[in-house]
Design an enzyme around this catalytic site. Structure first.
Site, PDB file in Angstrom:
ATOM      1  N   HIS A   1       0.804  -1.222   0.000  1.00  0.00           N
ATOM      2  CA  HIS A   1       0.000   0.000   0.000  1.00  0.00           C
ATOM      3  C   HIS A   1       0.834   1.267   0.000  1.00  0.00           C
ATOM      4  O   HIS A   1       0.336   2.340  -0.314  1.00  0.00           O
ATOM      5  CB  HIS A   1      -0.940   0.015   1.213  1.00  0.00           C
ATOM      6  CG  HIS A   1      -2.075  -0.946   1.065  1.00  0.00           C
ATOM      7  ND1 HIS A   1      -2.010  -2.224   1.542  1.00  0.00           N
ATOM      8  CD2 HIS A   1      -3.280  -0.827   0.471  1.00  0.00           C
ATOM      9  CE1 HIS A   1      -3.146  -2.846   1.261  1.00  0.00           C
ATOM     10  NE2 HIS A   1      -3.933  -2.021   0.607  1.00  0.00           N
ATOM     11  N   GLY A   2       2.082   1.181   0.379  1.00  0.00           N
ATOM     12  CA  GLY A   2       2.886   2.394   0.355  1.00  0.00           C
ATOM     13  C   GLY A   2       4.239   2.185   0.979  1.00  0.00           C
ATOM     14  O   GLY A   2       4.418   1.320   1.836  1.00  0.00           O
TER      15      GLY A   2
END
Lengths: 562, 489
Positions: free
Chosen positions: B342-343
């Site tokens: 996700h990041g």
């Protein structure tokens, strides 16, 4: 599952389905077109002149498409696009104006006052380590200070490093400091602010004991200390940090908070904000919020360990009310002895209790200790060094007229006690909701307010700030300036100048009519979707612009009186 | 070009019309679809289209090479070329700066620790930390999605589970298909390429379901996600100290609703648009907040990512076939990578770690209690489990939403203060959260029934409903289009 069929021509099912799709879409299209023809439904028009043109900007290439211009990512700030990116700045300059772009750029330094942000990735740990050294050194250094005592020497070196460094005395403003100055302060007459600037010059020259105190009253745009913390940080970095200044005794349910100070409180405090009225004696205190408890409630206020501003204090001053049924309160600094103070008096009497401490990081806990009702207003944290103190006095939901709820003599006493160099007032955000307010009434009321507030400090220069632009949706959902806002701004300006106050037009500085919508649509977003408040980034832009307006006027003073 | 924009609707109308006009001309139809997809992507990142084209060429060629090669070593070599190419892209654009920063931070921490030891030179470490270069590249939109798609293609061919397509046009369209290009669902070649190979079919059901999903997706995005973001969530995360504990908690509920409506709304529009072209995309959500445990949650949330990592990471690592300890390790690693997917930030490292730990604990607990996974709980136990899992999700979202660890810590601190006022939560915010939750917890068949009822309506009535929903969206919409959260991944 894939839909697989024989390679034949279009079959009947396909035709029927596509016909149905075409009809449904045609109906929607028809309704869309009817909004351009039928009266009363134009708010639903999918696109009107003035909206961003469809498609034309979609394939525009900008420098921000590829690289971020930013410091190395760290745990504290991972992978974010900073406003210092050239592309972002260019875009903001095009959409909102060069002054806003420059002051958005300045945000990085004001947001993190640490002078070496890129090399200091663990400021908390580092500061904590430093403080431990101080505490250990204090414990170890019972001997006289001598050069032979390395413990003493290191203590002083470290202690110096922990405190905010005083700026070097200067006698002029460098032109580069005024980069991005936009809207200027309008004065009622030349020299109207000379006493303020004389104080500021003495502070700038770092003359012993020269503290320049500024009080900034306002509404919810001030209550979270966003604009004011920006101005405070910049003034204190430039002229010296003489302490955080005043903070309310308790906030209770109110959305109120200050930056660069650590504040905690218990939940039981009873508060009376000036906006509610209700106090017969009209004693709402310097900050406009009266706080009361019969015992057990507490509030603590301490220096911060982040950045360079607000890291030290050398005096705490409790603002309280002595009265016939007054109770006791205790104060305790750090882990020291508790001191009990009685607030009993024959009549109503505003008092101040001051504790001096060694200049450095400290925390004070104020507790209502029973024996009656403890009524107080707040506390001021200051340092005995040349510098600026900037009191942020925002009250959520406040209109200027609410200041009339304060007893005139009481308010005068509170303001006189602060020994202010400048009084700043910023209202209008909540008045903007009164769509049908008569400008004649507003003019008279505002005049009365200014006279009421200034009666105790007639010699202190006064500066009125316009409210932020405020938007509302028009009949088709587009955001426009609430029509009353520009009218109010003009009345404010006229009244301020008539009453001998200066005026700084926040509304105009933001870009005038429609600016709230533009700020909302900008990237980074500078305004919230209520179209009444700015984001923290937006408030910092305003804070930077206001600071530079003050600095530019001060520069004129310096040149004029050289 | 956001899905919730007039531009997207017009663009889709033109593309879908042209697509069906060319239905009998396969090459031309796919060519138009590919061009439209590339044009759509270029509205996000004009030059980053080169990355997609490069990735497409690489995996097209790698797929054919793997298939044609006989020797295992050569097959593996071509697979590695594909993996290095795709993961290299992801690594450079998404993770390089994060890891470079982490290494630099470690050097500095080590230098600070060594300072305590007399006589040890430490300055070279800080010098080295200062000299680590950073790329400062913008993350290309959708890179995490299309690289996973293309990797699944070459891996499936390597496993001999898929035959490569000879048609570059088909493969490029599979990679770039615009409805799901920038935020999924992550589509497998094995389920999508056959649909491109044959003449598409459409029927009343696909039209009805497609339109219904587009409407539902837009309502989720505009009425719930954007409204909650603007009117509570963003403010709370921007200045948590301005809000009470209960207000922060409400904002966390709000964010939980927001992210679901945002992402599942996007997926709905993507799937709906696909259906209007006779193409089926996989489901991505199955009412995840009804889950009773972490394993079920990840089977219901972003299903195409979870199943991708299950098939291409968890199973190859051995899954649960190599003993409990190895199973826990595999599980942890898979969930941890879901978090990191996700990041590239410490918040996501922690988010992944927390969910991985919860997953491992749940597996351990089930083993310990020798629970039958198919056992039906009593109503009370079921409600308790759902509430527990839901609040675990809500609280872990702090890390998902916070801009950094300081921000997450500030939100958590405020949450723990115990202050109770809710004065800053508008009644409409309560209504939006309550309504979204109520819909989420209705029986699934209700939504199916509504969808079928809509599908059965005459076209005229469908059109009127669509126009009415459009008017509602105009009323509720903020003045600007708010980007989809998952575009940043």
């Amino acid at each position: 599952m894939p839909t697989v069929g024989p390679p034949s021509s279009t079959n009947e099912a396909d035709k029927l389905a596509l016909r149905k799709l075409a009809i449904a879409v045609s109906v929607v299209t028809l309704f869309g077109l009817l909004t351009y023809v039928l009266p009363g439904v134009d708010r639903f028009q999918p696109w009107v002149s003035g909206d961003e043109p469809l498609f034309v900007n979609l394939w525009r290439i900008t420098t921000t498409d590829f690289t971020r211009v930013t410091a190395a990512p760290s745990i504290a700030a991972p992978m974010t696009q900073t406003v210092s990116s050239d592309g972002v700045r260019e875009q903001i300059a095009n959409e909102l104006g060069e002054a806003i772009a420059v002051n958005l750029d300045d945000m990085d330094t004001s947001d993190d006052p640490d002078p070496q942000p890129t090399n200091d990735i663990f400021p908390h740990q580092d500061d904590g380590g430093t403080r431990r050294v101080i505490e250990e050194s204090v414990a170890d250094t019972q001997q006289p200070e001598t050069a032979q005592n390395p413990g003493v020497e290191s203590f002083h070196q470290v202690a110096q490093a922990t405190k905010p460094e005083s700026p070097k005395p200067t006698s002029h403003i460098d032109p580069s400091e005024l980069d991005g100055v936009g809207e200027r302060i309008e004065l009622p007459k030349s020299g109207a602010f000379d006493s303020f600037y004389a104080d500021l010059r003495a502070t700038m020259l770092q003359k012993q004991g020269r503290i320049t105190r500024i009080a900034h009253y306002g509404d919810s745009t001030i209550a979270m200390d966003d604009i004011t913390s920006t101005v405070r940080r910049r003034l204190q970095t430039r002229f010296g940090d003489a302490g955080h200044g005043f903070m309310l005794g308790a906030k209770s349910y109110q959305p109120y908070g200050h930056r660069d100070i650590v504040h905690k409180e218990s939940q039981g405090w009873n508060i009376n904000p000036i906006i509610n009225g209700g106090l017969k004696d009209g004693r709402y205190g310097y900050g406009g919020v009266h706080v009361r408890s019969s015992g057990g409630d507490w509030s603590s206020f301490g220096t911060t360990d982040k950045g360079n501003i607000g890291t030290a204090v050398s005096s705490f001053e409790v603002f309280y009310l002595a009265h016939p049924r007054g109770g006791n309160f205790t104060v305790q600094v750090d882990d020291g002895e508790k001191e009990t103070i009685s607030t009993t008096a024959d009549g109503l009497e505003d008092r101040w209790f001051r504790i001096n401490v060694s200049d450095g990081p400290h925390e004070i806990k104020v507790r209502a200790a029973g024996g009656g009702s403890f009524r107080w207003y707040g506390i001021a944290l200051e340092r005995d060094v040349p510098g600026v103190v900037y009191d942020s006095l925002g009250i959520v939901g406040a209109r200027a007229a609410r200041l009339l709820n304060a007893d005139k003599d009481h308010l005068a006493g509170q303001l006189q006690h602060r020994d202010l160099s400048l009084l700043v007032l910023q209202f209008g955000g909540n008045e903007a909701v009164d769509r049908k307010m008569s400008m004649k009434w507003y003019r008279e009321n505002l005049t009365q307010v200014l006279q009421h507030v200034r009666s105790g400090i007639p010699g202190v220069p006064c500066l009125f700030l316009a409210p932020l632009d405020q938007g509302e949706r028009d009949e088709r959902g587009r955001v426009r300036t609430i029509p009353i806002v520009p009218k109010m701004v003009e009345v404010q300006r006229e009244v301020a100048l008539e009453q001998g106050c200066g005026y700084w037009n926040t509304f105009k500085a933001m870009g005038g009519e429609g600016s709230m919508a533009r700020w909302y649509n900008s990237k980074p977003r500078l305004a919230w979707g209520d179209f009444a408040h700015a984001t923290p980034a937006g408030y910092k832009v305003i804070g930077n612009m206001f600071y530079k307006a003050l600095l530019a006027d001060f520069d004129d003073y310096l040149k004029r009186t050289k | 070009m956001y899905f919730n924009s007039l531009q997207y609707l017009l663009f889709t109308a033109v593309v879908v019309s042209t697509y069906w006009m060319l239905v009998e001309l396969r090459m031309l139809r796919l060519f138009v679809l590919l061009c439209a997809s590339w044009v759509f992507y270029m509205s996000w990142s004009p030059l980053f289209i080169l990355l997609i084209i490069g990735s497409t060429f690489l995996d097209y060629a790698a797929g054919l090479a793997i298939y044609r090669a006989e020797r295992p070593g050569i097959r593996k070599l071509f697979l590695m070329v594909s993996m290095v190419g795709n993961l290299g892209l992801l690594g450079i654009f998404k993770y390089y700066d994060f890891f470079a920063g982490a290494i630099a931070d470690s050097f500095r921490l080590l230098a600070a620790a060594l300072l305590e030891w007399p006589g040890i030179a430490w300055s070279p470490l800080t010098t080295a930390a200062d000299q680590i270069p950073f790329l400062n590249l913008v993350l290309p939109v959708g890179i995490s999605f299309y690289t996973f798609q293309t990797m699944s293609y070459t891996i499936d061919i390597y496993r001999r589970q898929l035959e490569p397509t000879r048609s570059f046009l088909q493969f490029a369209t599979f990679v770039a298909f615009f409805p799901q290009l920038v935020a999924g669902p992550i589509v497998r070649a094995s389920e999508f390429l056959p649909q491109l190979r044959h003449r598409p079919r459409i029927d009343m059901e696909k039209v009805g379901h497609g339109l219904f999903l587009i409407l539902a997706g837009l309502v989720k995005k505009v009425v719930f996600a954007d409204y909650l973001a603007i009117n509570l969530v963003d403010r709370v995360f921007d200045r948590p100290d301005a809000f009470t504990s209960v207000e922060v908690l409400v904002a966390l509920y709000g964010y939980t609703v927001q992210i679901y409506c945002d992402f599942s709304g996007y997926s709905d529009v993507a799937i709906g648009t696909g259906l209007l072209m006779g193409l089926r995309l996989p489901d991505n959500f199955d009412r995840p907040y009804q889950s009773t445990n972490p394993a079920e949650f990840w089977r219901r949330w972003h299903m195409t990512l979870s199943s991708w990592l299950r098939d291409y990471l968890y199973f190859p690592l051995g899954g649960s076939r190599r003993g409990p300890i190895r199973s826990y390790v595999n599980l942890f690693l898979t969930l941890f990578l879901i978090g990191l997917w996700h990041g590239a930030a410490w918040t996501f490292v922690l988010y992944g770690t927390i969910h991985a730990t919860a997953m491992v604990f749940h597996r351990f607990w089930v083993r310990l209690r020798k629970q039958d996974v198919d056992r039906v709980d009593s109503q009370a136990i079921f409600v308790f489990k759902v509430a527990l899992m839901f609040h675990f999700t809500v609280l872990s979202r702090i890390l998902f939403r916070a801009k950094d660890l300081d921000n997450a810590s500030a939100v958590a601190d405020q949450l723990l203060l115990g202050t109770t006022s809710v004065a800053q939560v508008a009644p409409t915010v309560w209504l939006a959260i309550g309504l979204a939750m109520a819909i989420h917890w209705t029986p699934k068949r209700w939504v199916v029934q509504v969808k079928e009822a809509f599908t059965a309506l005459p076209a005229l009535v469908q059109g009127v409903i669509m126009a009415a929903v459009g008017a509602l969206l105009v009323e509720v919409a903020t003045s600007d289009v708010v980007p989809y959260i998952y575009f940043q991944f």
